[in-house]
Design an enzyme around this catalytic site. Structure first.
Site, short mmCIF file in Angstrom:
data_model
loop_
_atom_site.label_atom_id
_atom_site.label_comp_id
_atom_site.label_asym_id
_atom_site.label_seq_id
_atom_site.Cartn_x
_atom_site.Cartn_y
_atom_site.Cartn_z
N CYS A 82 39.68 38.56 46.09
CA CYS A 82 40.00 38.06 44.74
C CYS A 82 38.99 38.56 43.71
O CYS A 82 39.36 38.90 42.59
CB CYS A 82 40.01 36.53 44.73
SG CYS A 82 41.47 35.77 45.48
N CYS B 139 49.44 36.78 44.57
CA CYS B 139 49.71 38.03 45.28
C CYS B 139 50.66 37.77 46.44
O CYS B 139 50.69 36.67 47.01
CB CYS B 139 48.40 38.61 45.80
SG CYS B 139 47.28 39.13 44.51
N CYS C 70 49.46 36.24 49.75
CA CYS C 70 48.79 34.94 49.63
C CYS C 70 49.68 33.87 48.99
O CYS C 70 49.17 32.85 48.51
CB CYS C 70 47.51 35.11 48.82
SG CYS C 70 46.36 36.28 49.56
N CYS D 287 40.90 31.04 42.99
CA CYS D 287 40.49 32.44 43.12
C CYS D 287 39.24 32.73 42.32
O CYS D 287 38.65 33.78 42.45
CB CYS D 287 41.60 33.38 42.71
SG CYS D 287 42.10 33.18 41.00
S1 SF4 Z 1 45.33 36.46 46.01
FE1 SF4 Z 1 45.16 37.44 48.06
S2 SF4 Z 1 45.68 39.63 47.83
FE2 SF4 Z 1 45.38 38.72 45.76
S3 SF4 Z 1 43.30 39.22 45.27
FE3 SF4 Z 1 43.23 37.17 46.19
S4 SF4 Z 1 42.96 37.49 48.43
FE4 SF4 Z 1 43.49 39.48 47.52
#
Ligand code: SF4
Length: 259
Positions: free
Chosen positions: A123, A204, A207, A232
């Site tokens: 993230c 995303c 996730c 995040c």
């Molecule tokens: S939500 Fe998941 S894929 Fe997106 S940046 Fe965070 S860890 Fe990476």
């Protein structure tokens, strides 16, 4: 067919006042920060409401989003639909290519599932460092945070200062989920098709999952983690969790965003 509008759109007392209040906050902020204010859009339902308010009012507020490289095809399609619908450009801010290559080579493409630390590092690289560039040169930003979204957001103010002294506005802080969808339904706001597939909170692709009836709205985000880890960092302001602190962990060469 049961879609998100059928499921969630309800007019509740005070809706018109909440719309007027949100529009007034945006107007005032646009006047106070001419050419230096941006909507940091996740392209979620709340941010589409804010996009609509900004477009309807013709406000000088830029629209921008983080293209993490891991978004769903439906989310990317929404960028194009929204640009066409509103005849406005949406800035896309991507992670640095060399950081992505280095991270994936070192930890693999599925690192986020292996530990909270690796998930947060992903993230930081894909979201927090690009957010700093998105905010560079700006003195204010707008978010779609609502108090109802989670316990961690229960005290979200309409206006706050971030770690760099920029004004951080959350005009929908007092809106309900029913408000958001009533607005979308009545103003015909374009929205992410994934909301019709039981994904109220969309991040995303690796996730985000659909939720079941009765589950918390954010339970589809990083569902394999404990609740207290599930942010995040975009809206964390403690020294250890700030945008700058976390993105520096991902990229020690990161420059601070200018206020
Ligand atoms: S939500 Fe998941 S894929 Fe997106 S940046 Fe965070 S860890 Fe990476």
């Amino acid at each position: 067919m049961s879609n998100a509008i059928a499921l969630y759109a309800r007019e509740t007392p005070g809706f018109a006042d909440r719309v007027s209040h949100a529009a007034a906050l945006l107007r005032s902020a646009a006047e106070q920060h001419p050419g230096r204010i941006v909507l940091a859009s996740s392209l979620g339902a709340e941010d589409m409401v804010l996009t609509d308010l900004i477009a309807r009012e013709g406000l000088d507020i830029a629209l921008a989003t983080l293209q993490t490289g891991k978004l769903h095809a439906q989310t990317l399609a929404l960028v194009q639909r929204a640009e066409k619908h509103y005849k406005l450009a949406i800035e896309l801010h991507e992670p640095r290519a060399e950081s992505v290559v280095h991270f994936v080579q070192r930890h693999g493409d599925d690192a986020m599932y292996r530990s909270v630390e690796l998930r947060k590092a992903c993230c930081a690289m894909r979201k927090l460092e690009p957010l700093e560039r998105l905010l560079a040169g700006r003195s204010a930003w707008v978010t779609g945070l609502r108090r109802e979204q989670s316990g961690a957001r229960a005290e979200v103010p309409f206006s706050d200062a971030d770690d760099h002294g920029r004004e951080k506005l959350s005009p929908l802080a007092d809106w309900t989920w029913n408000d958001v969808w009533h607005y979308i339904a009545t103003r015909k706001v374009p929205y992410n098709a994934l909301h019709d597939e039981f994904m109220p909170s969309i991040g995303c692709e690796p996730c985000t999952r659909a939720i079941a009836v009765g589950e918390d709205f954010r339970s589809g985000r990083w569902w394999w983690e404990q609740d207290d880890a599930k942010e995040c960092g975009l809206h964390v302001s403690s020294p250890a969790g700030s945008v700058t602190a976390l993105s520096r962990k991902a990229n020690p060469n990161t420059q601070e965003a200018s206020a």
